[in-house]
Design a protein around this motif. Structure first.
Motif, PDB file in Angstrom:
ATOM      1  N   PRO A 123     -18.916 -24.326 -22.114  1.00 56.37           N
ATOM      2  CA  PRO A 123     -19.117 -23.532 -20.900  1.00 56.37           C
ATOM      3  C   PRO A 123     -20.401 -23.984 -20.208  1.00 56.37           C
ATOM      4  CG  PRO A 123     -18.702 -22.126 -22.810  1.00 56.37           C
ATOM      5  CD  PRO A 123     -18.897 -23.515 -23.326  1.00 56.37           C
ATOM      6  N   VAL A 124     -20.513 -23.718 -18.909  1.00 57.29           N
ATOM      7  CA  VAL A 124     -21.612 -24.273 -18.118  1.00 57.29           C
ATOM      8  C   VAL A 124     -23.001 -23.896 -18.639  1.00 57.29           C
ATOM      9  CG1 VAL A 124     -20.249 -24.603 -16.030  1.00 57.29           C
ATOM     10  CG2 VAL A 124     -21.382 -22.410 -16.401  1.00 57.29           C
ATOM     11  N   GLY A 125     -23.217 -22.659 -19.038  1.00 58.88           N
ATOM     12  CA  GLY A 125     -24.532 -22.264 -19.557  1.00 58.88           C
ATOM     13  C   GLY A 125     -24.855 -22.963 -20.863  1.00 58.88           C
ATOM     14  N   THR A 126     -23.865 -23.050 -21.744  1.00 56.74           N
ATOM     15  CA  THR A 126     -24.040 -23.745 -23.022  1.00 56.74           C
ATOM     16  C   THR A 126     -24.323 -25.223 -22.784  1.00 56.74           C
ATOM     17  OG1 THR A 126     -22.572 -22.169 -24.121  1.00 56.74           O
ATOM     18  CG2 THR A 126     -22.928 -24.294 -25.224  1.00 56.74           C
ATOM     19  N   ALA A 127     -23.618 -25.817 -21.829  1.00 56.86           N
ATOM     20  CA  ALA A 127     -23.818 -27.237 -21.521  1.00 56.86           C
ATOM     21  C   ALA A 127     -25.235 -27.477 -20.991  1.00 56.86           C
ATOM     22  CB  ALA A 127     -22.779 -27.713 -20.515  1.00 56.86           C
ATOM     23  N   ARG A 128     -25.720 -26.582 -20.135  1.00 58.93           N
ATOM     24  CA  ARG A 128     -27.076 -26.726 -19.588  1.00 58.93           C
ATOM     25  C   ARG A 128     -28.106 -26.600 -20.718  1.00 58.93           C
ATOM     26  NH1 ARG A 128     -28.201 -28.970 -14.820  1.00 58.93           N
ATOM     27  NH2 ARG A 128     -27.277 -27.433 -13.456  1.00 58.93           N
TER      28      ARG A 128
END
Length: 189
Positions: free
Chosen positions: A146-151
């Motif tokens: 997910p985008v937050g995890t990826a960031r």
């Protein structure tokens, strides 16, 4: 032989971490889902490039008008992870190739890691199909972040990569604890 896929669709944790002292560290990409933990070994430079490319994808998606995937500009505080790798660390394989993509249907960054293939090795990490032009990996790792995890993953990875040996202020080369031979600015070998 079918490919063994170490797949993580919504992992609880995905990190790059190291084992060993600066200058002799081994880098690992590790994913956890519940009690299942999978680690693969990779190079420092692979780690750095992966993190930078994930940030590039997220920045590109974020720049889309209206930011439909709600991509954060920075790492969300609740996703910061400075914990060490889960133990024991046992690599399933050494990464030879990585692929990276974006799945707009789930708003996730997709990372695929494939094993290093040594054509001179009798114990190849691929299944050679003589009827096919392509070799099939015996195993691979697939991560859907997910985008937050990826960031958060990208930020941590760049911190881990940067935490190695100090750089010489004169020549810019890494300095070993045992000593450093410096050419200095303007010196040539």
């Amino acid at each position: 032989m079918p490919t063994i896929v170490h797949g993580f669709d919504w992992p609880d944790r995905v990190v790059v971490g190291t084992v060993g002292r600066p200058g002799a560290r081994t880098f690992y990409l590790q994913a956890r889902d519940g009690r299942r933990v999978v680690s693969v070994a990779l190079e420092k430079e692979q780690s750095a490039v992966l993190a930078r490319k994930i940030d590039e994808i997220l920045d590109e998606v974020r720049s889309v008008e209206g930011n439909p995937a709600s991509v954060p500009e920075t790492t969300p505080d609740e996703l910061v992870d400075h914990a060490p790798l889960d133990q024991p660390v046992e690599a399933e394989f050494r990464v030879g190739a990585l692929s990276l993509g974006w799945d707009p249907s789930t708003a996730q960054v997709v990372v695929e890691a494939y094993p290093l293939v040594d054509p001179g090795d009798d114990d190849l990490d691929v299944d050679l199909d003589l009827d096919s032009d392509e070799a099939e990996p015996v195993e691979m790792m697939t991560l859907r972040l997910p985008v937050g995890t990826a960031r958060a993953f990208a930020a941590r990875t760049l911190e881990v990569v940067g935490a190695g040996r100090a750089l010489c202020p004169l020549c810019g080369a890494p300095m070993d604890p045992e000593g450093h031979v410096c050419a200095g600015p303007g010196d040539s070998w």
